[in-house]
Design an enzyme around this catalytic site. Structure first.
Site, short mmCIF file in Angstrom:
data_model
loop_
_atom_site.label_atom_id
_atom_site.label_comp_id
_atom_site.label_asym_id
_atom_site.label_seq_id
_atom_site.Cartn_x
_atom_site.Cartn_y
_atom_site.Cartn_z
N CYS A 268 -8.32 4.78 2.43
CA CYS A 268 -6.96 4.21 2.41
C CYS A 268 -6.68 3.36 3.64
O CYS A 268 -5.78 2.53 3.62
CB CYS A 268 -5.93 5.31 2.25
SG CYS A 268 -5.84 6.46 3.64
N ARG A 296 -2.42 -2.31 -2.91
CA ARG A 296 -1.14 -1.68 -2.56
C ARG A 296 0.00 -2.59 -3.03
O ARG A 296 1.00 -2.12 -3.56
CB ARG A 296 -1.03 -1.46 -1.05
CG ARG A 296 -2.04 -0.48 -0.45
CD ARG A 296 -1.80 0.93 -0.95
NE ARG A 296 -0.46 1.39 -0.68
CZ ARG A 296 -0.04 1.93 0.48
NH1 ARG A 296 -0.89 2.09 1.47
NH2 ARG A 296 1.21 2.34 0.63
N1 NVA Z 1 -3.78 11.05 6.05
C1 NVA Z 1 -3.34 9.85 6.77
C2 NVA Z 1 -3.12 8.72 5.83
C3 NVA Z 1 -2.80 7.42 6.52
C4 NVA Z 1 -2.50 6.31 5.56
C5 NVA Z 1 -2.08 10.17 7.56
O1 NVA Z 1 -1.20 10.85 7.03
O2 NVA Z 1 -2.00 9.74 8.70
N1 CP Z 2 -3.06 3.28 3.89
C1 CP Z 2 -1.85 3.18 4.48
O1 CP Z 2 -0.86 3.77 4.06
O2 CP Z 2 -1.84 2.35 5.55
P1 CP Z 2 -0.65 2.18 6.58
O3 CP Z 2 -0.52 3.50 7.32
O4 CP Z 2 -1.07 1.06 7.50
O5 CP Z 2 0.61 1.89 5.85
#
Ligand code: NVA
Ligand code: CP
Length: 322
Positions: A268, A296
């Protein structure tokens, strides 16, 4: 009734497929829907509230709202009265009279539930400690583009199996009829309640759920290999301990050798090369992470259109008691 998107299972299997179909259409015709503009639209502004940092979510929602004829209003942590001077419920009561949709990245899932309970406009979870359902719509779209129909495909997720991404892979993947395999160390596996909810969905769609501490059990023959940071937002103090704990759950060339030869790799982002994923894999030919990031935009546009069309349009104002 107002439809919200707080957790992956807020969409039924058929509804999830509708949103993904629309996302593919909007990817080809980006301005085909003007849900926040024109005669039929009650509101133009979409509130984008961020209690945690973000690149992709912030930009994709802002660009997506603009594409749909609306005006994105980005509210950063500490910019508003929310959370320190004013309750979530009172904030929702004000916002729902002014904006078309509320998108919120926050910590506790219960906050999103409180916001949705007080809002007659759709509330979207832009990541919480528990789930990241918008990311999963983009991931499923990416898998569909690269591997075809989702039902029957096997997805292996390795790493922090107790985090928001693991839970969303379980719930969204099972909703799509996929075989979802989750591997993480003891003590960092998904909550039993989430596993049970995913199994319920899988029973409906023909998918399945496997949770294991053995990465090779998850990886063997997988069509899709996914991972995420070992240190989620809010866990920065645990970085050293977590890097050691998850060391054998990294996605590197050896891990990829166990998956199907034509497997694709998802992350992600943001990614930490040399930790949860090797540079060789994320920058290699099986990686589809940049398509995933772009998706996204398309997936969330489709979600916003779908939620607006499925919810009763709010009036510009409402009388007390209504
Ligand atoms: N597991 C991560 C996802 C970031 C898009 C977080 O919560 O920081
Ligand atoms: N993958 C994702 O949610 O990225 P950001 O934290 O940059 O929004």
């Amino acid at each position: 009734m107002t439809r919200h998107f707080l957790v992956d299972t807020d969409l039924t299997p058929a509804e999830q497929a509708e949103v993904l179909d629309l996302a593919l259409e909007l990817k080809v015709k980006p301005y085909a829907e003007a849900v926040y503009a024109g005669e039929g639209a009650a509101r133009r502004t979409v509130a984008l509230i961020f209690d945690k940092t973000s690149t992709r979510t912030r930009v994709s929602f802002a660009a997506g709202v603009a594409d749909l004829g609306g005006v994105p209003l980005v509210i950063g942590s500490g910019d508003s009265q929310l959370g320190h001077k004013e309750s979530i419920t009172d904030t929702a009561r004000v916002l729902e009279r002014m904006v078309a949709t509320i998108v919120w990245r926050t910590y506790a899932q219960s906050g999103l539930e409180e916001m949705a309970a007080a809002s007659r406009v759709p509330v979207i979870n832009a990541l919480s400690d528990d789930y990241h359902p918008c990311q999963l719509l983009a991931d499923l779209l990416t898998i569909r583009e690269h591997k075809g129909p989702l039902a029957g495909l096997t997805l292996a997720y390795l790493g922090d199996a107790a985090n928001n991404m693991a839970s969303s892979y379980l719930l969204a993947g099972s909703t799509a009829g996929m075989h979802v395999r989750i591997a993480g160390p003891e003590g960092f596996l998904p909550a039993e309640s989430i596993i049970a909810a995913a199994r319920l969905r899988a029973a409906e769609t023909g998918g399945s759920v496997l949770v294991t501490t053995d990465p090779s059990e998850a990886l063997t023959g997988a069509d899709v290999v996914a991972t995420d940071t070992w240190v989620s937002m809010g866990q920065e103090d645990e970085k050293a301990a977590r890097s050691e704990l998850f060391r054998t759950y990294g996605v590197d060339a050896a891990a990829m050798a166990l998956a199907a030869a034509d497997a694709v790799v998802l992350h992600c982002l943001p990614a930490y090369r040399g930790y949860e994923i090797s540079a060789e894999v994320i920058d290699g030919p099986q990686s589809v992470v940049w398509d995933e990031a772009e998706n996204r935009l398309h997936a969330q546009k489709a979600l916003m259109v779908w939620l607006m069309k499925s919810s009763r349009a709010p009036r510009t104002s409402r009388k007390d008691g209504e």
